[in-house]
Structure formats: C-alpha cells, structure tokens
Design an enzyme around this catalytic site. Structure first.
Site, PDB file in Angstrom:
ATOM      1  N   CYS A  62       0.838  -1.194   0.000  1.00 13.82           N
ATOM      2  CA  CYS A  62       0.000   0.000   0.000  1.00 13.82           C
ATOM      3  C   CYS A  62       0.875   1.247   0.000  1.00 13.82           C
ATOM      4  O   CYS A  62       1.885   1.303   0.701  1.00 13.82           O
ATOM      5  CB  CYS A  62      -0.941   0.004   1.191  1.00 13.82           C
ATOM      6  SG  CYS A  62      -2.134  -1.360   1.141  1.00 13.82           S
ATOM      7  N   TYR A  87      -5.527   7.304  14.605  1.00  8.80           N
ATOM      8  CA  TYR A  87      -6.237   7.619  13.374  1.00  8.80           C
ATOM      9  C   TYR A  87      -7.213   8.749  13.678  1.00  8.80           C
ATOM     10  O   TYR A  87      -7.589   8.957  14.831  1.00  8.80           O
ATOM     11  CB  TYR A  87      -6.964   6.360  12.866  1.00  8.80           C
ATOM     12  CG  TYR A  87      -7.579   6.510  11.505  1.00  8.80           C
ATOM     13  CD1 TYR A  87      -6.791   6.798  10.387  1.00  8.80           C
ATOM     14  CD2 TYR A  87      -8.948   6.378  11.316  1.00  8.80           C
ATOM     15  CE1 TYR A  87      -7.359   6.941   9.134  1.00  8.80           C
ATOM     16  CE2 TYR A  87      -9.517   6.521  10.060  1.00  8.80           C
ATOM     17  CZ  TYR A  87      -8.720   6.811   8.982  1.00  8.80           C
ATOM     18  OH  TYR A  87      -9.274   6.958   7.745  1.00  8.80           O
ATOM     19  N   HIS A  94      -7.205  -4.882   6.300  1.00 18.10           N
ATOM     20  CA  HIS A  94      -6.391  -4.183   7.285  1.00 18.10           C
ATOM     21  C   HIS A  94      -5.444  -5.176   7.960  1.00 18.10           C
ATOM     22  O   HIS A  94      -5.694  -6.384   7.987  1.00 18.10           O
ATOM     23  CB  HIS A  94      -7.281  -3.509   8.318  1.00 18.10           C
ATOM     24  CG  HIS A  94      -8.038  -2.348   7.765  1.00 18.10           C
ATOM     25  ND1 HIS A  94      -8.796  -1.522   8.550  1.00 18.10           N
ATOM     26  CD2 HIS A  94      -8.158  -1.868   6.501  1.00 18.10           C
ATOM     27  CE1 HIS A  94      -9.340  -0.573   7.809  1.00 18.10           C
ATOM     28  NE2 HIS A  94      -8.975  -0.770   6.552  1.00 18.10           N
ATOM     29  N   CYS A 104     -12.319  -3.464  12.405  1.00 16.13           N
ATOM     30  CA  CYS A 104     -11.270  -4.293  13.002  1.00 16.13           C
ATOM     31  C   CYS A 104     -11.484  -4.442  14.504  1.00 16.13           C
ATOM     32  O   CYS A 104     -11.210  -5.492  15.076  1.00 16.13           O
ATOM     33  CB  CYS A 104      -9.889  -3.718  12.703  1.00 16.13           C
ATOM     34  SG  CYS A 104      -9.397  -3.952  10.980  1.00 16.13           S
ATOM     35  N   GLU A 135      -4.818  -5.771  11.082  1.00 16.99           N
ATOM     36  CA  GLU A 135      -5.423  -6.502  12.191  1.00 16.99           C
ATOM     37  C   GLU A 135      -6.261  -7.672  11.677  1.00 16.99           C
ATOM     38  O   GLU A 135      -6.201  -8.781  12.210  1.00 16.99           O
ATOM     39  CB  GLU A 135      -6.329  -5.587  13.029  1.00 16.99           C
ATOM     40  CG  GLU A 135      -5.680  -4.325  13.525  1.00 16.99           C
ATOM     41  CD  GLU A 135      -5.910  -3.140  12.588  1.00 16.99           C
ATOM     42  OE1 GLU A 135      -5.509  -3.202  11.403  1.00 16.99           O
ATOM     43  OE2 GLU A 135      -6.480  -2.131  13.035  1.00 16.99           O
ATOM     44  N   CYS A 138      -9.732   0.573  13.275  1.00 13.56           N
ATOM     45  CA  CYS A 138     -11.015   1.122  12.845  1.00 13.56           C
ATOM     46  C   CYS A 138     -12.135   0.355  13.551  1.00 13.56           C
ATOM     47  O   CYS A 138     -11.889  -0.643  14.242  1.00 13.56           O
ATOM     48  CB  CYS A 138     -11.164   1.013  11.325  1.00 13.56           C
ATOM     49  SG  CYS A 138     -11.379  -0.683  10.728  1.00 13.56           S
TER      50      CYS A 138
END
Length: 142
Positions: free
Chosen positions: A24, A117, A68, A99, A70, A96
């Site tokens: 990413c 975040y 993600h 997750c 996690e 998030c």
C-alpha cells in the site's frame, strides 16, 4: 520503564518493521498478536491472497477489498491451531471500527498502537468492551 513497557515497545517496533511488507502506498500498517510472550500471528494491510498487490486505484483511493493489518493477523490465526484468547495486539495505527469488532470477537484483551487515526470510534468500542487500549508512540513514527 517497566519490563512490560519495554516489551510493548519492542513488539510495537517489530509491527512497524512488519508494515514494510505492505504494498500500500498511502499507508503501511503492521500488526502482531502476542500471547505468553510469543508472536502467534502477524499481518499487514494489503489485498487478499491471489489478488494483484495494488492497494489504491488510479485516483489514489484505497480499493474496497484491501484487508487491514489486524484483520489479516486475526484471520491467519483462524487458519492455524492457535487462538488469540487473552492475547495482545500490537498495531502501528489505531484500529477502525470494523477491526475493533474482530478484535473483540477474537478474545484479544489488550491493544497497543503507535499512531492515532482521525476517527476514534474503533478505540471507543474497544474500551466499551473492556479491552485495555494504550497508545505508545514510537520514535520517528508520528
């Protein structure tokens, strides 16, 4: 610094190094799940197995099927003979909401993260579930 804090910092730095495996571009995230001082799973954000290793579209927007870190670590445990009951998750970025639901269901009891975040709904949910959550900034990773 207590022994636990020193270990937490070491595992978190290892998660940061693991994030370098991500393809990413916008954000590389790494995660480790540790139980009884043993790493039982790891993950980084990226596409599902068998997909091209491209996380963003032509407009630099993350593709909706990117997993993600996690989620990758938790699903890896599901394919093993191990379990994450009572484990600690070390992740470079705060989880998030999606997750966080997986973390709760996986029986993880502690979450240690380095970077916050902009949305806090994941952290709020973990705390509501009685999971110990701690931000532990690591050098050069703000």
């Amino acid at each position: 610094m207590k022994d636990n804090s020193i270990l937490d910092l070491r595992y978190l730095r290892m998660a940061r190094i693991w994030s370098e495996n991500s393809y990413c571009v916008r954000r590389q995230v790494g995660a480790l799940i540790v139980k009884d001082k043993m790493i039982i799973s790891d993950g980084y954000n990226g596409t599902p197995s068998g997909f091209e290793n491209v996380c963003e579209d032509d407009n630099d927007v993350t593709k909706p099927y990117v997993l993600h870190a996690e989620a990758n670590a938790i699903t890896k445990i599901a394919r093993s003979s191990n379990n994450s009951e009572g484990a600690t998750l070390y992740v470079t970025d705060s989880p998030c909401i999606e997750c966080s639901k997986l973390i709760i269901q996986a029986g993880i009891r502690r979450v240690i993260y380095a970077r916050a975040y902009r949305l806090t709904d994941g952290i709020d949910l973990l705390r509501r579930a009685g999971i110990e959550v701690c931000q532990l900034p690591i050098e050069g990773y703000e």
